[in-house]
Design an enzyme around this catalytic site. Sequence first.
Site, PDB file in Angstrom:
ATOM      1  N   LYS A 173      56.325 -15.649  -9.178  1.00 19.76           N
ATOM      2  CA  LYS A 173      55.467 -14.475  -9.240  1.00 19.76           C
ATOM      3  C   LYS A 173      55.351 -13.829  -7.866  1.00 19.76           C
ATOM      4  O   LYS A 173      55.128 -14.513  -6.866  1.00 19.76           O
ATOM      5  CB  LYS A 173      54.084 -14.877  -9.766  1.00 19.76           C
ATOM      6  N   THR A 204      40.907 -10.427  -9.993  1.00 18.38           N
ATOM      7  CA  THR A 204      42.160 -11.038 -10.452  1.00 18.38           C
ATOM      8  C   THR A 204      41.989 -12.510 -10.815  1.00 18.38           C
ATOM      9  O   THR A 204      42.969 -13.238 -10.918  1.00 18.38           O
ATOM     10  CB  THR A 204      43.238 -10.918  -9.362  1.00 18.38           C
ATOM     11  N   GLY A 208      46.991 -15.938 -13.104  1.00 18.44           N
ATOM     12  CA  GLY A 208      48.090 -16.899 -13.268  1.00 18.44           C
ATOM     13  C   GLY A 208      48.000 -17.646 -14.585  1.00 18.44           C
ATOM     14  O   GLY A 208      49.000 -17.814 -15.292  1.00 18.44           O
ATOM     15  N   CYS A 209      46.790 -18.080 -14.927  1.00 19.18           N
ATOM     16  CA  CYS A 209      46.567 -18.755 -16.210  1.00 19.18           C
ATOM     17  C   CYS A 209      46.934 -17.830 -17.362  1.00 19.18           C
ATOM     18  O   CYS A 209      47.578 -18.235 -18.341  1.00 19.18           O
ATOM     19  CB  CYS A 209      45.098 -19.155 -16.353  1.00 19.18           C
TER      20      CYS A 209
END
Length: 266
Positions: A173, A204, A208-209
């Site tokens: 990412k 934010t 990621g989760c």
Amino acid sequence: MRTALTIAGSDTCGGAGIQADIKTMSAHGIFAMSVITALTAQNTLGVLDISEVTPKFLAVQLDAVFTDIFPDAVKIGMVSSVELVEVIVEKLKDYEAKNIVVDPVMVSTSGSKLLKDHSVNILKEKLFPLATVVTPNIPEAEILADMKIECVSDMEIAVETIASKYNCCVLLKGGHNLNDANDLLCKNGKKYWFKGKRIDNPNTHGTGCTLSSAIASNLAKGIELEEAVKRAKDYISGALSAQLNLGKGSGPINHFFTLSSKFSKR
């Protein structure tokens, strides 16, 4: 209905971890199930404390899911000890789980350390090879590839290094002030760029989760990995663009930005 399992930690404020995963899977029309690795006391300002489940209880949770409603995909998030990783690896092999997405959660969005140093090696050596895809961010990839990542060419070197070293597909990412949220997938030796535009939103927490759960949701539907990643990125962009603003720190994103029904209205 397709199903997916999230194996991760619980977030008291609901923006990350198990709660973010379930919201994301539900938003994708997937029936979500959960196995909790740890309870965390956290909010948008940081992580206050973590309490792990026992390896025995983790194993029973996994047995309960796999022997009844077998998941079409599995997303793995925060697992902070060697013993817990070993249980997960054993059960994934025993039940021949498929479409496994591993988000190697090492540091929270707020900067809190979530993975013990001695747990990193077993994560890499035993869990990564079982994964359909591993989704590190830049700081995590620097640890996994043992190098600094400061430019696009560094991303390409790092993603190849991780993929070849641990025999898995890798989605690195972007962001972290390196580029406009462009992500790089390495699959079977080939690299695919997924362009993204940085969205002006300081909230934010749990991105990621959410991304890894969105990928798992798409894989559960039988969608190929490249398209699964593309759709997941589109979903994240929409959730960020909704500009939800909750909490005093880095707040959560709006997982249900597309939800509109008589039940969701006031």
